[in-house]
Design a protein around this motif. Structure first.
Motif, mmCIF file in Angstrom:
data_model
loop_
_atom_site.group_PDB
_atom_site.id
_atom_site.type_symbol
_atom_site.label_atom_id
_atom_site.label_comp_id
_atom_site.label_asym_id
_atom_site.label_seq_id
_atom_site.Cartn_x
_atom_site.Cartn_y
_atom_site.Cartn_z
ATOM 1 N N ARG A 109 29.175 47.969 15.931
ATOM 2 C CA ARG A 109 28.796 48.930 16.976
ATOM 3 C C ARG A 109 27.619 48.423 17.794
ATOM 4 O O ARG A 109 27.623 48.469 19.027
ATOM 5 C CB ARG A 109 28.459 50.271 16.316
ATOM 6 C CG ARG A 109 28.071 51.366 17.264
ATOM 7 C CD ARG A 109 27.902 52.685 16.502
ATOM 8 N NE ARG A 109 27.496 53.744 17.396
ATOM 9 C CZ ARG A 109 26.319 54.360 17.346
ATOM 10 N NH1 ARG A 109 25.434 54.042 16.421
ATOM 11 N NH2 ARG A 109 26.023 55.315 18.193
ATOM 12 N N ALA A 110 26.582 47.919 17.113
ATOM 13 C CA ALA A 110 25.386 47.427 17.816
ATOM 14 C C ALA A 110 25.715 46.211 18.675
ATOM 15 O O ALA A 110 25.313 46.142 19.842
ATOM 16 C CB ALA A 110 24.300 47.078 16.796
ATOM 17 N N THR A 158 20.146 49.050 13.445
ATOM 18 C CA THR A 158 20.833 48.951 14.740
ATOM 19 C C THR A 158 19.894 48.349 15.774
ATOM 20 O O THR A 158 20.277 47.432 16.512
ATOM 21 C CB THR A 158 21.337 50.337 15.193
ATOM 22 O OG1 THR A 158 22.292 50.813 14.237
ATOM 23 C CG2 THR A 158 21.975 50.272 16.565
ATOM 24 N N ASP A 202 19.393 53.540 12.051
ATOM 25 C CA ASP A 202 18.820 53.416 13.392
ATOM 26 C C ASP A 202 17.942 52.175 13.498
ATOM 27 O O ASP A 202 17.990 51.450 14.500
ATOM 28 C CB ASP A 202 18.009 54.657 13.760
ATOM 29 C CG ASP A 202 18.877 55.848 14.126
ATOM 30 O OD1 ASP A 202 20.119 55.721 14.148
ATOM 31 O OD2 ASP A 202 18.295 56.930 14.394
ATOM 32 N N LYS A 216 22.191 54.587 24.874
ATOM 33 C CA LYS A 216 23.648 54.749 24.969
ATOM 34 C C LYS A 216 24.253 55.053 23.600
ATOM 35 O O LYS A 216 25.317 55.669 23.517
ATOM 36 C CB LYS A 216 24.288 53.488 25.540
ATOM 37 C CG LYS A 216 24.001 53.255 27.000
ATOM 38 C CD LYS A 216 24.623 51.939 27.471
ATOM 39 C CE LYS A 216 24.230 51.636 28.900
ATOM 40 N NZ LYS A 216 24.743 50.322 29.344
ATOM 41 N N LEU A 217 23.589 54.611 22.542
ATOM 42 C CA LEU A 217 24.070 54.852 21.180
ATOM 43 C C LEU A 217 23.477 56.133 20.573
ATOM 44 O O LEU A 217 23.716 56.439 19.412
ATOM 45 C CB LEU A 217 23.732 53.653 20.287
ATOM 46 C CG LEU A 217 24.418 52.340 20.652
ATOM 47 C CD1 LEU A 217 23.906 51.203 19.762
ATOM 48 C CD2 LEU A 217 25.935 52.464 20.547
ATOM 49 N N ALA A 271 27.774 47.152 21.690
ATOM 50 C CA ALA A 271 26.961 47.812 22.710
ATOM 51 C C ALA A 271 26.193 46.795 23.544
ATOM 52 O O ALA A 271 26.095 46.925 24.771
ATOM 53 C CB ALA A 271 26.013 48.811 22.065
#
Length: 164
Positions: A21-22, A121, A118, A155-156, A25
């Protein structure tokens, strides 16, 4: 994306979807086709990252994240955007390697009141930006890199980690 994930420390449970995911992005934010990009991520402990830090940076201590870009994309002018990576003759874009250390990440997350997810990420995004030529040695470069990190994290749905 082609993510080669090596987990040396079993405490890194659930890292693959978080890293995917990171990294996705960052690639999306930077306008890169993730299907063409190759990244290697080592999930290790403080002892291993201290060895790597000593070998490659002559700093024999643990750190949270290290990056080894496949290509130097850094801008010459302070605060300028780095160059975009180009595909090689195979059509792929080798970006480089990242290592992340469990104990340091866990300690920093606890000290700052952030969730581990978090914080990790953020650090993977930070490491990816280093692979893409961003840096924080000169103040204008640090301001640029921080702004990009904050935009991607936003954005995440992750708060600005630089807010006091």
């Amino acid at each position: 994306m082609n993510l080669e994930l090596t987990i040396e420390d079993a405490r890194w449970q659930g890292l693959e979807p978080l890293a995917t995911r990171a990294i996705g992005a960052v690639l999306g934010h930077c306008g890169l086709d993730g299907d063409l990009c190759e990244i290697s991520l080592l999930a290790c402990d403080d002892a291993r990252i201290a060895e790597l830090n000593a070998e490659f940076r002559e700093k024999p201590a643990p750190t949270n994240v290290l990056s080894w870009p496949a290509e130097d994309l850094a801008a010459e002018q302070p605060g300028a955007m780095p160059a975009q990576p180009e595909p090689d003759f195979t059509g792929e874009i080798a970006l480089g390697d990242i290592a992340i250390a469990y104990e340091t990440c866990s300690r920093e997350a606890a000290e700052t009141g952030k969730t581990m997810d978090d914080h990790v990420t953020h650090l993977i995004i930070h490491g990816m930006l280093h692979l893409l030529g961003y840096d924080h040695i000169r103040d204008p470069d640090a301001n640029l890199m921080e702004g990009v990190e904050v935009a991607i994290l936003g954005k995440l749905g992750i708060d600005d980690p630089y807010k006091a």
